[in-house]
Every structure is written in structure tokens, then in C-alpha cells.
Design a protein around this motif. Structure first.
Motif, PDB file in Angstrom:
ATOM      1  N   CYS A 199      -3.188   2.710   5.873  1.00  0.00           N
ATOM      2  CA  CYS A 199      -4.469   3.327   5.533  1.00  0.00           C
ATOM      3  C   CYS A 199      -4.922   2.820   4.160  1.00  0.00           C
ATOM      4  CB  CYS A 199      -4.387   4.853   5.585  1.00  0.00           C
ATOM      5  SG  CYS A 199      -3.161   5.568   4.502  1.00  0.00           S
ATOM      6  N   TRP A 200      -6.053   3.328   3.693  1.00  0.00           N
ATOM      7  CA  TRP A 200      -6.703   2.788   2.508  1.00  0.00           C
ATOM      8  C   TRP A 200      -6.867   3.859   1.436  1.00  0.00           C
ATOM      9  CZ3 TRP A 200      -7.716  -2.435   2.586  1.00  0.00           C
ATOM     10  CH2 TRP A 200      -7.666  -3.052   3.849  1.00  0.00           C
ATOM     11  N   GLU A 201      -7.280   3.417   0.250  1.00  0.00           N
ATOM     12  CA  GLU A 201      -7.417   4.363  -0.864  1.00  0.00           C
ATOM     13  C   GLU A 201      -8.421   5.464  -0.577  1.00  0.00           C
ATOM     14  OE1 GLU A 201      -9.406   0.433  -2.381  1.00  0.00           O
ATOM     15  OE2 GLU A 201      -7.737   1.023  -1.059  1.00  0.00           O
ATOM     16  N   TRP A 202      -9.469   5.168   0.201  1.00  0.00           N
ATOM     17  CA  TRP A 202     -10.452   6.211   0.511  1.00  0.00           C
ATOM     18  C   TRP A 202      -9.888   7.250   1.486  1.00  0.00           C
ATOM     19  CZ3 TRP A 202     -11.632   0.936   1.121  1.00  0.00           C
ATOM     20  CH2 TRP A 202     -11.465   0.418   2.413  1.00  0.00           C
ATOM     21  N   ASP A 203      -8.798   6.903   2.175  1.00  0.00           N
ATOM     22  CA  ASP A 203      -8.142   7.872   3.046  1.00  0.00           C
ATOM     23  C   ASP A 203      -7.257   8.841   2.269  1.00  0.00           C
ATOM     24  OD1 ASP A 203      -9.098   6.660   5.488  1.00  0.00           O
ATOM     25  OD2 ASP A 203      -7.629   5.072   5.177  1.00  0.00           O
ATOM     26  N   VAL A 204      -6.755   8.407   1.107  1.00  0.00           N
ATOM     27  CA  VAL A 204      -5.713   9.186   0.428  1.00  0.00           C
ATOM     28  C   VAL A 204      -6.105   9.720  -0.943  1.00  0.00           C
ATOM     29  CG1 VAL A 204      -3.932   7.884   1.661  1.00  0.00           C
ATOM     30  CG2 VAL A 204      -4.589   7.174  -0.656  1.00  0.00           C
ATOM     31  N   CYS A 205      -7.139   9.176  -1.569  1.00  0.00           N
ATOM     32  CA  CYS A 205      -7.425   9.519  -2.966  1.00  0.00           C
ATOM     33  C   CYS A 205      -7.637  11.018  -3.158  1.00  0.00           C
ATOM     34  CB  CYS A 205      -8.641   8.745  -3.473  1.00  0.00           C
ATOM     35  SG  CYS A 205      -9.060   9.089  -5.209  1.00  0.00           S
ATOM     36  N   ALA A 206      -8.516  11.619  -2.359  1.00  0.00           N
ATOM     37  CA  ALA A 206      -8.818  13.040  -2.530  1.00  0.00           C
ATOM     38  C   ALA A 206      -7.589  13.901  -2.265  1.00  0.00           C
ATOM     39  CB  ALA A 206      -9.961  13.442  -1.602  1.00  0.00           C
TER      40      ALA A 206
END
Length: 264
Positions: A199-206
């Protein structure tokens, strides 16, 4: 550059999440046969993007759990993150189907629906006592071939296998179909561990901010990496616990069959 007002950003992201949630709930995804054809093997398009820098950056995913959304499975969410120096600092995750909101500001705690502090078990969550007592979240992902697929499937087998067969015999597996919601489940304390690659940073950042403020940790999805970047694409998330975090990370790493090459 002026210091960002994190509370203002937090509140603005919540407002945006609710508005996006209304759009999602009012949308009518095409659930005919063509819309589902090859959805398990289809890869997301890779839009041209600038590399993540140390500048204050919004990192967002308007719908995390796209396949769930297509199938009307109620586990898709809006994931809105804000990072400074590549460190997740503000996080808002909203599931419009269940009207569940998770939010956090670094250093200010994590909350469910703005009033219930996470984790749900309170300030001294139960210790982690090994994988055999753990509920583990995993995802199959859309990339179903190559070396990374082999690492995933062999690792899933080892994690689930009976101890007499050299396995960890985890208590059970769960797959919510959304990285953000998997991480939030770990932050709540209803899931103990979540392992992900691809997955990507936009999947995990929040979710990263929410988990950290709930006492949890994220390390590398490959063995030995106690530090992992938000855009590292390999993650192992562990819930907050009175004790046992480091031990369960090391135990999990011992069952990984090979090395994930995402992010390399």
C-alpha cells in the motif's frame, strides 16, 4: 514559514471527511458484472506524483477500500493525513457507512467519534501475549504474482499453521479491505497486529497518527526494521499494550518467509 495550526487543520479535515462521506453515501457504484470483472487482479493506476518531502504535506485518499465500495461492503473510508518532516502529525479517518470517525493530533491523543479516547480498553491496555493469542489483520492486495506474492502467501501459511507444523497458529485472521480501517482497528485495540506490504503513504498516514496516539507502533514489514518511513510501503502495526509489543514484533518477524521488496 509559519508553524501550521494543527488543531485548525484537524477540524478542517474532519469537516472535509464528513462532506466526502456524504458524497460516498449518495454515490451509486455500478455493481454490474463488468464493474467487478478482474477487480482482484486489476492494478490501481499510478498517477505521476511528486516525491514526499519534509515540507508540511497533506496526504489523502478520498476512498480507501475501493473494492469494498464497489461491492457495497461497508468498510470503505476517507483517509486524510497531514505530515511534517515526513512524520504523520494529523490524521482523520471516516467510514461513512457506519458513521465512525477516528481522529488524532500528534501529542494530543486519539479519539473515536471525537469523544471516546483510544484505545477502547483504557490507558493500561492488556499485555500482548504472543501470536497464538492474537487477532491478526492481513490483506491479499491486488498484485497476485511475483516475489512479493510468494512472500505473502508463504507467510500467511506459516502464521496460520499449527505449531506442530512449525506455524504460529495465530488466533485468527481478519481482512477489512482498507489499510486505514485496519490500522484504526489496531488503534482501537480490537485487532492486535496488522501486516501489510504494497500500500501507499496515503493509505496509512492518517491511521498512523491515530495508532501512535493510542499507544501503538508501526515498524517495518520486513524483519529488523524498527524504523520505517511513512512512504516505506511495508508496515507492521501493533496495538498499544502494557507490555509485549517488542516481543510480538520479533515473533512476527520470525515467521516472515522472505523479504517484501515494496519500497525498495
Amino acid at each position: 514559514m509559519a508553524t501550521p495550526n494543527l488543531n485548525e487543520i484537524h477540524d478542517t479535515l474532519i469537516d472535509l471527511a464528513f462532506k466526502a462521506g456524504e458524497i460516498i453515501n449518495n454515490a451509486l457504484p455500478d455493481t454490474g458484472p463488468d464493474s467487478k470483472k478482474n477487480t482482484s487482479t486489476a492494478k490501481k493506476p499510478t498517477p505521476q506524483q511528486l516525491p514526499l518531502t519534509t515540507a508540511p504535506t497533506f496526504i489523502i485518499d478520498p476512498i480507501d477500500g475501493t473494492i469494498n465500495f464497489i461491492h457495497n461492503f461497508p468498510h470503505a473510508c476517507v483517509s486524510l493525513g497531514f505530515a511534517i518532516n515526513k512524520i504523520p502529525t494529523v490524521g482523520v479517518v471516516y467510514n461513512p457507512s457506519t458513521q465512525t470517525l477516528y481522529s488524532a493530533i500528534k501529542g494530543q491523543g486519539a479519539f473515536k467519534n471525537r469523544t471516546t479516547r483510544l484505545p477502547l480498553s483504557g490507558p493500561t491496555p492488556a499485555p500482548l501475549t504472543g501470536l497464538s493469542n492474537a487477532l491478526v489483520a492481513i490483506e491479499w492486495g491486488s498484485d497476485r504474482g511475483g516475489a512479493n506474492w510468494g512472500v505473502k502467501t508463504r507467510t500467511f501459511e506459516r502464521l496460520g499453521a499449527d505449531k506442530s507444523q512449525g506455524g504460529a497458529m495465530v488466533r485468527s485472521f481478519r481482512s477489512l479491505g482498507s489499510a486505514a480501517l485496519n490500522i484504526c482497528a489496531v488503534a482501537e485495540g480490537v485487532v492486535d497486529v496488522y501486516w501489510e506490504g504494497g500500500c501507499w503513504e496515503w493509505d496509512v498516514c492518517a491511521g498512523w497518527v491515530i495508532l501512535g496516539e493510542a499507544g501503538g507502533v508501526i515498524v517495518d514489514g520486513n524483519p529488523g526494521g524498527w524504523e520505517v518511513a511513512v512512504d516505506g510501503r511495508r508496515y507492521l502495526a501493533v496495538r498499544g499494550a502494557e507490555k509485549g509489543q517488542r516481543e510480538i514484533v520479533e515473533e512476527f518477524w520470525s515467521y516472515i518467509q522472505g523479504r517484501l521488496t515494496y519500497g525498495n
